[in-house]
Write an enzyme that holds these catalytic residues in place. Structure first.
Site, PDB file in Angstrom:
ATOM      1  N   LYS A   1       0.810  -1.198   0.000  1.00 55.98           N
ATOM      2  CA  LYS A   1       0.000   0.000   0.000  1.00 55.98           C
ATOM      3  C   LYS A   1       0.855   1.265   0.000  1.00 55.98           C
ATOM      4  CE  LYS A   1      -2.523  -2.376   3.473  1.00 55.98           C
ATOM      5  NZ  LYS A   1      -3.000  -2.367   4.855  1.00 55.98           N
ATOM      6  N   GLY A   2       2.120   1.114   0.365  1.00 55.98           N
ATOM      7  CA  GLY A   2       2.968   2.279   0.622  1.00 55.98           C
ATOM      8  C   GLY A   2       3.061   3.285  -0.512  1.00 55.98           C
TER       9      GLY A   2
ATOM     10  N   GLU B   1       7.382   2.625  -6.526  1.00 56.44           N
ATOM     11  CA  GLU B   1       7.581   2.187  -5.138  1.00 56.44           C
ATOM     12  C   GLU B   1       7.669   3.373  -4.186  1.00 56.44           C
ATOM     13  OE1 GLU B   1       7.297   0.229  -2.891  1.00 56.44           O
ATOM     14  OE2 GLU B   1       8.293  -1.698  -3.135  1.00 56.44           O
TER      15      GLU B   1
ATOM     16  N   ASP C   1      14.709  -0.032   0.098  1.00 57.62           N
ATOM     17  CA  ASP C   1      15.477  -0.207   1.331  1.00 57.62           C
ATOM     18  C   ASP C   1      16.553  -1.268   1.066  1.00 57.62           C
ATOM     19  OD1 ASP C   1      15.967   0.160   4.104  1.00 57.62           O
ATOM     20  OD2 ASP C   1      14.634  -1.477   4.626  1.00 57.62           O
TER      21      ASP C   1
ATOM     22  N   ASP D   1       4.294   3.852   6.242  1.00 54.70           N
ATOM     23  CA  ASP D   1       3.658   3.588   7.537  1.00 54.70           C
ATOM     24  C   ASP D   1       4.654   3.113   8.586  1.00 54.70           C
ATOM     25  OD1 ASP D   1       4.046   0.973   6.252  1.00 54.70           O
ATOM     26  OD2 ASP D   1       2.895   0.180   7.932  1.00 54.70           O
TER      27      ASP D   1
HETATM   28  P1  IMP Z   1      13.032  -3.934   1.008  1.00 53.61           P
HETATM   29  O1  IMP Z   1      13.620  -2.943   0.025  1.00 53.61           O
HETATM   30  O2  IMP Z   1      12.735  -5.267   0.433  1.00 53.61           O
HETATM   31  O3  IMP Z   1      13.881  -4.034   2.241  1.00 53.61           O
HETATM   32  O4  IMP Z   1      11.631  -3.408   1.548  1.00 53.61           O
HETATM   33  C1  IMP Z   1      11.111  -2.190   1.181  1.00 53.61           C
HETATM   34  C2  IMP Z   1       9.796  -2.003   1.910  1.00 53.61           C
HETATM   35  O5  IMP Z   1      10.029  -1.883   3.335  1.00 53.61           O
HETATM   36  C3  IMP Z   1       9.156  -0.693   1.499  1.00 53.61           C
HETATM   37  O6  IMP Z   1       8.295  -0.855   0.405  1.00 53.61           O
HETATM   38  C4  IMP Z   1       8.447  -0.270   2.771  1.00 53.61           C
HETATM   39  O7  IMP Z   1       7.155  -0.852   2.808  1.00 53.61           O
HETATM   40  C5  IMP Z   1       9.268  -0.837   3.887  1.00 53.61           C
HETATM   41  N1  IMP Z   1      10.191   0.175   4.469  1.00 53.61           N
HETATM   42  C6  IMP Z   1      11.533   0.197   4.382  1.00 53.61           C
HETATM   43  N2  IMP Z   1      12.042   1.269   5.023  1.00 53.61           N
HETATM   44  C7  IMP Z   1      10.981   1.947   5.536  1.00 53.61           C
HETATM   45  C8  IMP Z   1      10.859   3.155   6.321  1.00 53.61           C
HETATM   46  O8  IMP Z   1      11.817   3.864   6.686  1.00 53.61           O
HETATM   47  N3  IMP Z   1       9.583   3.514   6.653  1.00 53.61           N
HETATM   48  C9  IMP Z   1       8.493   2.806   6.283  1.00 53.61           C
HETATM   49  N4  IMP Z   1       8.565   1.674   5.553  1.00 53.61           N
HETATM   50  C10 IMP Z   1       9.796   1.253   5.184  1.00 53.61           C
HETATM   51 MG    MG Z   2       6.000  -1.041   0.485  1.00 53.48          MG
END
Ligand code: IMP
Ligand code: MG
Length: 184
Positions: free
Chosen positions: A47-48, A103, A107, A163
């Site tokens: 949802k982000g 996106e 992260d 979130d």
């Molecule tokens: P990754 O890149 O697979 O580690 O995950 C990315 C997802 O983690 C993003 O789409 C967000 O939903 C969540 N996420 C990572 N960092 C943050 C943050 O600082 N605040 C809120 N959500 C985050």
């Molecule tokens: Mg997300």
């Protein structure tokens, strides 16, 4: 949730509403130039990215389609594992399409890197990533976004769709969450 005003939980504003508008308008302009004459499909991973998607699509001046996906990434606690399960798939056939994944934040990159592999198997013409925020310091997977709104430090950020425990998505700007909120 005891918070009456979300502002009280924000340690620092990272991006104001005005700054966000400037960033999103710039991305929209660039994407409109780069995808001229192509079959642009914006895919938002819920949802982000929903707030960013809503603004970005209106900052794009060329015709495009949109679609949505829900994925879950198995993992313990806050770390994503990179094993992606599709909860809600796209409605659209991707053959010949110029796919732009929208996106909220990149992260570790684990979720997106496995999602991209799944989507590439469906024979789109091209696949690129547009992320509103990037935390490059945290990257584990070998992945980068072609379009980045802003880089942020390695802190937990909220607002503009992002979130903490499903809260703060409706905060209209991006802020750093006060650490005492998650140690409550
Ligand atoms: P990754 O890149 O697979 O580690 O995950 C990315 C997802 O983690 C993003 O789409 C967000 O939903 C969540 N996420 C990572 N960092 C943050 C943050 O600082 N605040 C809120 N959500 C985050
Ligand atoms: Mg997300």
């Amino acid at each position: 949730m005891l918070t009456e005003n979300m502002k009280d939980d924000v340690k620092e504003v990272l991006l104001s509403e005005e700054e966000i508008k400037e960033i999103v308008d710039g991305l929209g302009k660039q994407i409109s130039e780069d995808y001229k004459g192509k079959n642009l499909v914006l895919v938002s991973v819920l949802k982000g990215s929903v707030v960013f998607m809503a603004d970005l699509m209106r900052a794009i001046s060329i015709p495009c389609s949109i679609d949505f996906m829900v994925v879950s990434s198995y993992g313990s606690g806050t770390e994503s594992s990179g094993i992606v399960k599709i909860i809600k798939d796209l409605d659209m056939d991707l053959r010949g399409v110029d796919l732009l994944i929208v996106e909220d934040i990149l992260d570790t990159g684990r979720t997106l890197s496995s999602l991209i592999n799944i989507l590439k198997m469906r024979n789109p013409n091209s696949v690129k990533i547009c992320t509103f925020l990037d935390k490059p310091e945290r990257r584990i997977a070998d992945i980068s976004a072609e379009y980045v709104g802003a880089c942020v430090p390695d802190e937990f950020v909220i607002g503009y769709g992002l979130d903490y425990d499903e809260t703060y998505r409706n905060l209209p700007y991006v802020g750093i969450l006060k650490p005492e909120v998650y140690s409550k």
